[in-house]
Design a protein around this motif. Structure first.
Motif, PDB file in Angstrom:
ATOM      1  N   HIS A  40       0.848  -1.187   0.000  1.00 47.18           N
ATOM      2  CA  HIS A  40       0.000   0.000   0.000  1.00 47.18           C
ATOM      3  C   HIS A  40       0.886   1.240   0.000  1.00 47.18           C
ATOM      4  O   HIS A  40       2.075   1.163   0.285  1.00 47.18           O
ATOM      5  CB  HIS A  40      -0.889   0.000   1.249  1.00 47.18           C
ATOM      6  CG  HIS A  40      -1.758  -1.211   1.351  1.00 47.18           C
ATOM      7  ND1 HIS A  40      -3.024  -1.255   0.846  1.00 47.18           N
ATOM      8  CD2 HIS A  40      -1.520  -2.436   1.878  1.00 47.18           C
ATOM      9  CE1 HIS A  40      -3.548  -2.450   1.066  1.00 47.18           C
ATOM     10  NE2 HIS A  40      -2.652  -3.195   1.694  1.00 47.18           N
ATOM     11  N   ASP A  41       0.261   2.375  -0.286  1.00 44.66           N
ATOM     12  CA  ASP A  41       0.968   3.663  -0.258  1.00 44.66           C
ATOM     13  C   ASP A  41       2.270   3.588  -1.042  1.00 44.66           C
ATOM     14  O   ASP A  41       3.355   3.907  -0.537  1.00 44.66           O
ATOM     15  CB  ASP A  41       1.220   4.119   1.184  1.00 44.66           C
ATOM     16  CG  ASP A  41      -0.074   4.321   1.948  1.00 44.66           C
ATOM     17  OD1 ASP A  41      -1.044   4.811   1.346  1.00 44.66           O
ATOM     18  OD2 ASP A  41      -0.118   3.968   3.142  1.00 44.66           O
ATOM     19  N   VAL A  42       2.151   3.165  -2.278  1.00 44.14           N
ATOM     20  CA  VAL A  42       3.305   2.956  -3.153  1.00 44.14           C
ATOM     21  C   VAL A  42       3.642   4.246  -3.897  1.00 44.14           C
ATOM     22  O   VAL A  42       2.761   4.906  -4.437  1.00 44.14           O
ATOM     23  CB  VAL A  42       3.007   1.828  -4.170  1.00 44.14           C
ATOM     24  CG1 VAL A  42       4.155   1.658  -5.148  1.00 44.14           C
ATOM     25  CG2 VAL A  42       2.701   0.525  -3.435  1.00 44.14           C
ATOM     26  N   THR A  43       4.927   4.589  -3.920  1.00 47.37           N
ATOM     27  CA  THR A  43       5.432   5.683  -4.739  1.00 47.37           C
ATOM     28  C   THR A  43       6.607   5.137  -5.540  1.00 47.37           C
ATOM     29  O   THR A  43       7.500   4.508  -4.975  1.00 47.37           O
ATOM     30  CB  THR A  43       5.909   6.867  -3.876  1.00 47.37           C
ATOM     31  OG1 THR A  43       4.824   7.316  -3.065  1.00 47.37           O
ATOM     32  CG2 THR A  43       6.405   8.004  -4.744  1.00 47.37           C
ATOM     33  N   VAL A  44       6.591   5.379  -6.844  1.00 51.46           N
ATOM     34  CA  VAL A  44       7.626   4.864  -7.732  1.00 51.46           C
ATOM     35  C   VAL A  44       8.264   6.030  -8.468  1.00 51.46           C
ATOM     36  O   VAL A  44       7.564   6.855  -9.041  1.00 51.46           O
ATOM     37  CB  VAL A  44       7.040   3.853  -8.741  1.00 51.46           C
ATOM     38  CG1 VAL A  44       8.118   3.318  -9.666  1.00 51.46           C
ATOM     39  CG2 VAL A  44       6.346   2.713  -8.015  1.00 51.46           C
ATOM     40  N   ARG A  45       9.596   6.075  -8.445  1.00 50.92           N
ATOM     41  CA  ARG A  45      10.343   7.100  -9.165  1.00 50.92           C
ATOM     42  C   ARG A  45      11.302   6.412 -10.123  1.00 50.92           C
ATOM     43  O   ARG A  45      12.119   5.601  -9.704  1.00 50.92           O
ATOM     44  CB  ARG A  45      11.130   7.974  -8.182  1.00 50.92           C
ATOM     45  CG  ARG A  45      10.259   8.819  -7.295  1.00 50.92           C
ATOM     46  CD  ARG A  45      11.090   9.541  -6.239  1.00 50.92           C
ATOM     47  NE  ARG A  45      10.261  10.288  -5.341  1.00 50.92           N
ATOM     48  CZ  ARG A  45       9.687   9.808  -4.244  1.00 50.92           C
ATOM     49  NH1 ARG A  45       9.874   8.562  -3.898  1.00 50.92           N
ATOM     50  NH2 ARG A  45       8.932  10.577  -3.486  1.00 50.92           N
ATOM     51  N   GLU A  46      11.179   6.761 -11.363  1.00 51.85           N
ATOM     52  CA  GLU A  46      12.057   6.191 -12.378  1.00 51.85           C
ATOM     53  C   GLU A  46      13.342   7.007 -12.457  1.00 51.85           C
ATOM     54  O   GLU A  46      13.313   8.227 -12.361  1.00 51.85           O
ATOM     55  CB  GLU A  46      11.350   6.201 -13.722  1.00 51.85           C
ATOM     56  CG  GLU A  46      12.100   5.492 -14.804  1.00 51.85           C
ATOM     57  CD  GLU A  46      11.318   5.421 -16.090  1.00 51.85           C
ATOM     58  OE1 GLU A  46      11.775   4.723 -17.002  1.00 51.85           O
ATOM     59  OE2 GLU A  46      10.264   6.067 -16.196  1.00 51.85           O
ATOM     60  N   THR A  47      14.465   6.325 -12.637  1.00 52.19           N
ATOM     61  CA  THR A  47      15.740   6.993 -12.862  1.00 52.19           C
ATOM     62  C   THR A  47      16.274   6.517 -14.209  1.00 52.19           C
ATOM     63  O   THR A  47      15.674   5.664 -14.858  1.00 52.19           O
ATOM     64  CB  THR A  47      16.763   6.662 -11.750  1.00 52.19           C
ATOM     65  OG1 THR A  47      17.100   5.282 -11.819  1.00 52.19           O
ATOM     66  CG2 THR A  47      16.212   6.987 -10.375  1.00 52.19           C
ATOM     67  N   SER A  48      17.415   7.029 -14.606  1.00 58.05           N
ATOM     68  CA  SER A  48      17.953   6.669 -15.920  1.00 58.05           C
ATOM     69  C   SER A  48      18.306   5.189 -16.030  1.00 58.05           C
ATOM     70  O   SER A  48      18.261   4.626 -17.119  1.00 58.05           O
ATOM     71  CB  SER A  48      19.175   7.531 -16.246  1.00 58.05           C
ATOM     72  OG  SER A  48      20.180   7.323 -15.274  1.00 58.05           O
ATOM     73  N   ASP A  49      18.667   4.548 -14.931  1.00 54.53           N
ATOM     74  CA  ASP A  49      19.058   3.137 -15.001  1.00 54.53           C
ATOM     75  C   ASP A  49      18.307   2.254 -14.005  1.00 54.53           C
ATOM     76  O   ASP A  49      18.730   1.146 -13.713  1.00 54.53           O
ATOM     77  CB  ASP A  49      20.567   2.975 -14.787  1.00 54.53           C
ATOM     78  CG  ASP A  49      21.010   3.399 -13.394  1.00 54.53           C
ATOM     79  OD1 ASP A  49      20.216   4.009 -12.647  1.00 54.53           O
ATOM     80  OD2 ASP A  49      22.165   3.112 -13.040  1.00 54.53           O
ATOM     81  N   GLY A  50      17.204   2.749 -13.468  1.00 55.09           N
ATOM     82  CA  GLY A  50      16.484   1.928 -12.509  1.00 55.09           C
ATOM     83  C   GLY A  50      15.258   2.608 -11.971  1.00 55.09           C
ATOM     84  O   GLY A  50      14.621   3.413 -12.638  1.00 55.09           O
ATOM     85  N   VAL A  51      14.967   2.274 -10.727  1.00 57.00           N
ATOM     86  CA  VAL A  51      13.735   2.753 -10.115  1.00 57.00           C
ATOM     87  C   VAL A  51      13.931   2.793  -8.603  1.00 57.00           C
ATOM     88  O   VAL A  51      14.701   2.009  -8.044  1.00 57.00           O
ATOM     89  CB  VAL A  51      12.556   1.825 -10.534  1.00 57.00           C
ATOM     90  CG1 VAL A  51      12.762   0.421 -10.036  1.00 57.00           C
ATOM     91  CG2 VAL A  51      11.221   2.353 -10.116  1.00 57.00           C
ATOM     92  N   VAL A  52      13.241   3.727  -7.957  1.00 53.24           N
ATOM     93  CA  VAL A  52      13.189   3.808  -6.501  1.00 53.24           C
ATOM     94  C   VAL A  52      11.732   3.641  -6.111  1.00 53.24           C
ATOM     95  O   VAL A  52      10.859   4.348  -6.626  1.00 53.24           O
ATOM     96  CB  VAL A  52      13.732   5.152  -5.973  1.00 53.24           C
ATOM     97  CG1 VAL A  52      13.587   5.237  -4.457  1.00 53.24           C
ATOM     98  CG2 VAL A  52      15.176   5.345  -6.403  1.00 53.24           C
ATOM     99  N   ILE A  53      11.470   2.690  -5.221  1.00 50.13           N
ATOM    100  CA  ILE A  53      10.096   2.377  -4.825  1.00 50.13           C
ATOM    101  C   ILE A  53       9.986   2.480  -3.311  1.00 50.13           C
ATOM    102  O   ILE A  53      10.815   1.933  -2.587  1.00 50.13           O
ATOM    103  CB  ILE A  53       9.700   0.956  -5.275  1.00 50.13           C
ATOM    104  CG1 ILE A  53       9.825   0.833  -6.789  1.00 50.13           C
ATOM    105  CG2 ILE A  53       8.290   0.614  -4.796  1.00 50.13           C
ATOM    106  CD1 ILE A  53       9.679  -0.574  -7.313  1.00 50.13           C
ATOM    107  N   GLU A  54       8.950   3.174  -2.850  1.00 57.43           N
ATOM    108  CA  GLU A  54       8.605   3.221  -1.435  1.00 57.43           C
ATOM    109  C   GLU A  54       7.244   2.559  -1.299  1.00 57.43           C
ATOM    110  O   GLU A  54       6.348   2.795  -2.110  1.00 57.43           O
ATOM    111  CB  GLU A  54       8.502   4.666  -0.955  1.00 57.43           C
ATOM    112  CG  GLU A  54       9.792   5.443  -1.070  1.00 57.43           C
ATOM    113  CD  GLU A  54       9.592   6.895  -0.675  1.00 57.43           C
ATOM    114  OE1 GLU A  54       9.099   7.136   0.452  1.00 57.43           O
ATOM    115  OE2 GLU A  54       9.905   7.766  -1.497  1.00 57.43           O
TER     116      GLU A  54
END
Length: 135
Positions: A75-89
């Protein structure tokens, strides 16, 4: 590096891998990784592994998880894309495999991808927090 918040949903490639792991299909989890993939636990408790290198090390570790956790949902997912991957909370809602007690755990995953697969997963897990059973 440009960072874009692009969704509140866990990416399908990771969601499928996590669903496989929750169902006991470790190969589904490992399929998301490169052959030389690394899974790191920077906040590991004393005595717990801090770094798993390669699929066989990950397989050995993941095969023990059903003794401790019954995976639930995120739940309460936030996804940030980067140039070579992703950051997920995300907040995970799971159950203790021994007692059946529900708990919540906050996650931050910093994932580097190569050729469409996970090359490095830095798995920052917070401590277990009690939660009321969901209806």
């Amino acid at each position: 590096m440009e960072v874009t918040v692009y969704t509140t949903e866990i990416p399908s490639w990771l969601s499928a891998a996590a669903a496989g792991l929750a169902a006991g299909d470790i190969d589904a989890w490992l399929d998301a990784f490169t052959d030389d993939g690394v899974h790191e636990f920077p906040f590991a408790e004393q005595g717990a592994p801090e770094r798993l290198e390669g699929k066989e090390a990950m397989r050995a570790y993941m095969s023990e998880l059903p003794k401790y956790i019954r995976f639930g949902s995120f739940h309460d997912v936030t996804v940030r894309e980067t140039s070579d991957g992703v950051v997920i909370e995300a907040d995970g809602h799971h159950w203790d495999a021994v007692t059946g007690d529900p708990y919540a755990m906050r996650y931050v995953w910093v994932i580097t991808r190569r050729d469409g697969r996970v090359a490095v997963l830095r798995d920052y897990m917070g401590p277990r927090r009690p939660r009321p059973e969901e209806s």
